[in-house]
Design a protein around this motif. Structure first.
Motif, mmCIF file in Angstrom:
data_model
loop_
_atom_site.group_PDB
_atom_site.id
_atom_site.type_symbol
_atom_site.label_atom_id
_atom_site.label_comp_id
_atom_site.label_asym_id
_atom_site.label_seq_id
_atom_site.Cartn_x
_atom_site.Cartn_y
_atom_site.Cartn_z
ATOM 1 N N SER A 121 32.996 18.202 58.713
ATOM 2 C CA SER A 121 33.825 17.793 59.944
ATOM 3 C C SER A 121 32.764 17.234 60.891
ATOM 4 C CB SER A 121 34.339 18.908 60.371
ATOM 5 O OG SER A 121 35.496 19.474 59.360
ATOM 6 N N THR A 122 33.292 16.250 61.633
ATOM 7 C CA THR A 122 32.445 15.728 62.745
ATOM 8 C C THR A 122 33.017 16.063 64.045
ATOM 9 O OG1 THR A 122 33.672 13.745 62.525
ATOM 10 C CG2 THR A 122 31.830 13.619 61.317
ATOM 11 N N CYS A 123 32.266 16.083 65.027
ATOM 12 C CA CYS A 123 32.703 16.304 66.279
ATOM 13 C C CYS A 123 33.521 15.354 66.981
ATOM 14 C CB CYS A 123 31.575 16.277 67.320
ATOM 15 S SG CYS A 123 31.961 16.370 69.166
ATOM 16 N N GLU B 104 27.199 5.749 52.843
ATOM 17 C CA GLU B 104 28.534 4.759 53.255
ATOM 18 C C GLU B 104 29.469 5.628 53.023
ATOM 19 O OE1 GLU B 104 28.493 1.915 50.095
ATOM 20 O OE2 GLU B 104 26.311 1.311 50.262
ATOM 21 N N ALA B 105 29.844 6.821 52.530
ATOM 22 C CA ALA B 105 31.193 7.601 52.681
ATOM 23 C C ALA B 105 31.395 8.201 53.859
ATOM 24 C CB ALA B 105 31.051 8.366 51.223
ATOM 25 N N GLY B 106 30.336 8.363 54.748
ATOM 26 C CA GLY B 106 30.608 9.169 56.134
ATOM 27 C C GLY B 106 30.529 10.240 55.814
ATOM 28 N N ASN B 107 31.310 11.176 56.647
ATOM 29 C CA ASN B 107 31.266 12.541 56.427
ATOM 30 C C ASN B 107 32.343 13.086 55.510
ATOM 31 O OD1 ASN B 107 33.549 11.972 57.948
ATOM 32 N ND2 ASN B 107 33.841 14.010 58.890
ATOM 33 N N ASP B 108 32.989 12.153 54.873
ATOM 34 C CA ASP B 108 33.946 12.634 53.709
ATOM 35 C C ASP B 108 33.223 13.154 52.318
ATOM 36 O OD1 ASP B 108 36.488 12.819 52.368
ATOM 37 O OD2 ASP B 108 35.849 11.308 51.231
ATOM 38 N N GLY B 109 31.794 12.260 52.214
ATOM 39 C CA GLY B 109 31.229 12.750 51.041
ATOM 40 C C GLY B 109 31.728 12.200 49.883
ATOM 41 N N SER B 110 32.254 11.301 49.705
ATOM 42 C CA SER B 110 33.147 10.907 48.184
ATOM 43 C C SER B 110 33.352 9.518 48.148
ATOM 44 C CB SER B 110 34.366 11.596 47.978
ATOM 45 O OG SER B 110 35.277 11.551 49.031
ATOM 46 N N ILE B 111 33.756 8.881 47.109
ATOM 47 C CA ILE B 111 33.962 7.339 47.083
ATOM 48 C C ILE B 111 35.061 7.374 45.864
ATOM 49 C CG2 ILE B 111 31.776 6.565 47.852
ATOM 50 C CD1 ILE B 111 30.757 5.915 44.898
ATOM 51 N N THR B 112 35.726 6.389 45.764
ATOM 52 C CA THR B 112 36.805 6.248 44.899
ATOM 53 C C THR B 112 36.117 5.702 43.348
ATOM 54 O OG1 THR B 112 37.190 3.678 45.335
ATOM 55 C CG2 THR B 112 38.317 5.101 46.421
ATOM 56 N N ASN B 113 36.806 6.169 42.374
ATOM 57 C CA ASN B 113 36.485 5.696 41.065
ATOM 58 C C ASN B 113 35.985 4.143 41.004
ATOM 59 O OD1 ASN B 113 37.032 5.057 37.941
ATOM 60 N ND2 ASN B 113 36.461 7.265 38.041
ATOM 61 N N ILE B 114 36.894 3.399 41.397
ATOM 62 C CA ILE B 114 36.737 1.957 41.584
ATOM 63 C C ILE B 114 35.393 1.465 42.207
ATOM 64 C CG2 ILE B 114 37.666 -0.432 41.978
ATOM 65 C CD1 ILE B 114 40.502 0.729 41.898
ATOM 66 N N ASP B 115 34.990 2.097 43.223
ATOM 67 C CA ASP B 115 33.755 1.879 44.026
ATOM 68 C C ASP B 115 32.589 2.669 43.377
ATOM 69 O OD1 ASP B 115 35.127 0.667 46.086
ATOM 70 O OD2 ASP B 115 35.447 2.596 47.365
ATOM 71 N N ALA B 116 33.065 3.302 42.692
ATOM 72 C CA ALA B 116 31.669 3.967 41.933
ATOM 73 C C ALA B 116 31.414 2.891 40.740
ATOM 74 C CB ALA B 116 31.992 5.292 41.173
ATOM 75 N N LEU B 117 32.552 2.383 40.148
ATOM 76 C CA LEU B 117 32.071 1.437 38.943
ATOM 77 C C LEU B 117 31.681 0.321 39.257
ATOM 78 C CD1 LEU B 117 35.289 2.394 36.758
ATOM 79 C CD2 LEU B 117 32.963 3.122 36.292
ATOM 80 N N ASN B 118 31.891 -0.005 40.649
ATOM 81 C CA ASN B 118 31.351 -1.298 41.130
ATOM 82 C C ASN B 118 30.019 -1.190 41.750
ATOM 83 O OD1 ASN B 118 33.553 -2.881 40.306
ATOM 84 N ND2 ASN B 118 34.835 -2.360 42.173
ATOM 85 N N THR B 119 29.368 0.134 41.609
ATOM 86 C CA THR B 119 27.974 0.216 42.344
ATOM 87 C C THR B 119 26.951 -0.787 41.685
ATOM 88 O OG1 THR B 119 28.644 2.405 42.676
ATOM 89 C CG2 THR B 119 26.283 1.902 42.880
ATOM 90 N N ARG B 120 26.151 -1.266 42.350
ATOM 91 C CA ARG B 120 25.269 -2.147 41.926
ATOM 92 C C ARG B 120 23.987 -1.281 41.492
ATOM 93 N NH1 ARG B 120 23.602 -6.936 45.779
ATOM 94 N NH2 ARG B 120 21.968 -7.126 44.261
ATOM 95 N N ILE B 121 23.307 -1.763 40.401
ATOM 96 C CA ILE B 121 21.875 -1.026 40.055
ATOM 97 C C ILE B 121 20.709 -2.012 39.967
ATOM 98 C CG2 ILE B 121 23.652 0.469 38.563
ATOM 99 C CD1 ILE B 121 22.470 -1.104 35.998
ATOM 100 N N ASP B 122 21.107 -3.232 40.176
ATOM 101 C CA ASP B 122 19.937 -4.024 40.112
ATOM 102 C C ASP B 122 18.790 -3.822 41.273
ATOM 103 O OD1 ASP B 122 21.433 -5.077 41.883
ATOM 104 O OD2 ASP B 122 21.608 -7.140 41.152
ATOM 105 N N ASN B 123 19.417 -3.285 42.598
ATOM 106 C CA ASN B 123 18.667 -3.282 43.760
ATOM 107 C C ASN B 123 18.219 -1.743 43.642
ATOM 108 O OD1 ASN B 123 20.958 -1.602 44.053
ATOM 109 N ND2 ASN B 123 21.607 -2.648 45.932
ATOM 110 N N GLN B 124 18.200 -1.159 42.682
ATOM 111 C CA GLN B 124 17.830 0.442 42.549
ATOM 112 C C GLN B 124 16.490 0.470 41.569
ATOM 113 O OE1 GLN B 124 18.784 2.880 44.507
ATOM 114 N NE2 GLN B 124 20.650 1.785 45.032
ATOM 115 N N VAL B 125 16.214 -0.796 40.988
ATOM 116 C CA VAL B 125 14.938 -0.769 40.172
ATOM 117 C C VAL B 125 13.834 -1.406 40.748
ATOM 118 C CG1 VAL B 125 14.175 -1.841 37.864
ATOM 119 C CG2 VAL B 125 16.443 -1.018 38.161
#
Length: 335
Positions: free
Chosen positions: A214-216, A112-133
């Motif tokens: 970096s992307t083309c 989801e982060a594209g070629n940046d390879g990082s997410i914000t701290n808020i997005d990290a804490l809002n990550t769902r885990i129920d669909n990973q089980v």
């Protein structure tokens, strides 16, 4: 095959106890245990040592591997687990909801982060885990919400924050230079095959997963190149580089241009600037001490001694900075 020696055990123990080591630290350790033989000058000995270690580790499905941290370009060495599933890689230290949280973060960063390879701290804490089980019968959790373990449904925000800090401390995740959440060096080491199996675009130069790259410039092209690979590619060729995917010219970034300009500056231009800074600091010190001397009066012998000492230090500093322009005294001697 001869058993591993104490030198092999020392290298392994250091990696297992300290975690991944930078190339500089790992090479320094190798040099210390091999009687001063540096890997740079004894490359064959270094390679043979790692090969022997890996032959022994292969029976346990482990491997001593080198990898580049994609956010800063630093090479690291570490012992990795060759078993592909995330649970075995994270080990028994983490609980089921913590592993599910990591898996959610991993997918968010690489997909989801594209070629940046990082997410914000808020997005990290809002990550769902129920669909990973995965439920015992193999069905996904979002199809059977009522059957989720309470440890998953009750995994609180504070528990996520604590787990996030632990994952960063253990190098599974990291803070990027921009303050976001990215993958850690242990993820780059352990999940190499996982990246390829999940269709993560690879770097056009080194063929490793392009998590941070970096992307083309052509929006319709999905070619990626790591920034450190791109810099190396430009340094080898002064002319422009065309994208292999679409033929679009890959522009040089301003950062790379600035770095090249600084690297190409002649040393003669740097010496006078160093002397100018030295003379500026000298004048500032003299001025401050003179003002202090005037405030305390002519009887302040200690201030005058400090002034003379500072003058001597300033002269020595100018001499150590390199050859400078002729002084007034030298001009008078020539006249």
């Amino acid at each position: 095959m001869a058993p591993l020696s104490w030198r092999h055990h020392t290298l392994l123990q250091a990696l297992l106890s300290r975690g991944p080591l930078s190339e500089r630290d790992f090479h320094a350790l190798f040099t210390a245990i091999s009687g001063g033989k540096n890997p740079a000058t004894h490359q064959q000995l270094f390679n043979d040592t790692l090969l022997k270690i890996n032959k022994e580790l292969s029976y346990l499905q482990f491997e001593l591997r080198a990898c580049i941290h994609q956010y800063d370009g630093t090479v690291y060495y570490g012992v990795v687990n060759n078993i592909a599933d995330e649970e075995s890689k994270l080990g028994s230290k983490y609980s089921v909801p913590q592993i599910a949280f990591y898996k959610g973060l991993l997918e968010a960063i690489v997909h989801e982060a594209g070629n940046d390879g990082s997410i914000t701290n808020i997005d990290a804490l809002n990550t769902r885990i129920d669909n990973q089980v995965v439920i015992a019968d193999g069905s996904q959790s979002h199809d059977s919400q009522s059957r989720l373990p309470t440890s998953i449904t009750n995994f609180s925000l504070s528990q996520k924050e604590k787990t996030l800090n632990e994952l960063i401390q253990d190098h599974w995740l990291s803070y990027t230079p921009t303050g976001k959440i990215g993958l850690g060096i242990r993820s780059f080491l352990d999940f190499r095959s996982w990246f390829h199996n999940n269709d993560i675009p690879s770097c056009e130069v080194c063929n490793e997963a392009g998590i941070k790259a970096s992307t083309c410039p052509n929006e319709g092209c999905n070619v990626r190149i790591h920034e450190y690979c791109l810099e190396k590619k430009f340094s080898q060729r002064k002319a422009s580089i065309a994208c292999r995917g679409c033929g679009t010219e890959w522009p040089r970034s301003e950062v790379e241009d600035d770095g090249a300009e600084q690297a190409n500056e002649p040393e003669e231009d740097q010496v006078p600037s160093a002397n100018r800074r030295s003379r500026t600091r000298t004048r500032a010190v003299k001025s401050e001490l003179v003002e202090e001397n005037e405030r305390t009066g002519p009887s302040a012998r200690r201030t005058r001694r400090n002034l003379r000492s500072s003058k001597s230090e300033a002269v020595e500093e100018e001499r150590s900075a390199g050859p400078s322009q002729p002084t007034r005294a030298s001009k008078r001697r020539k006249n």
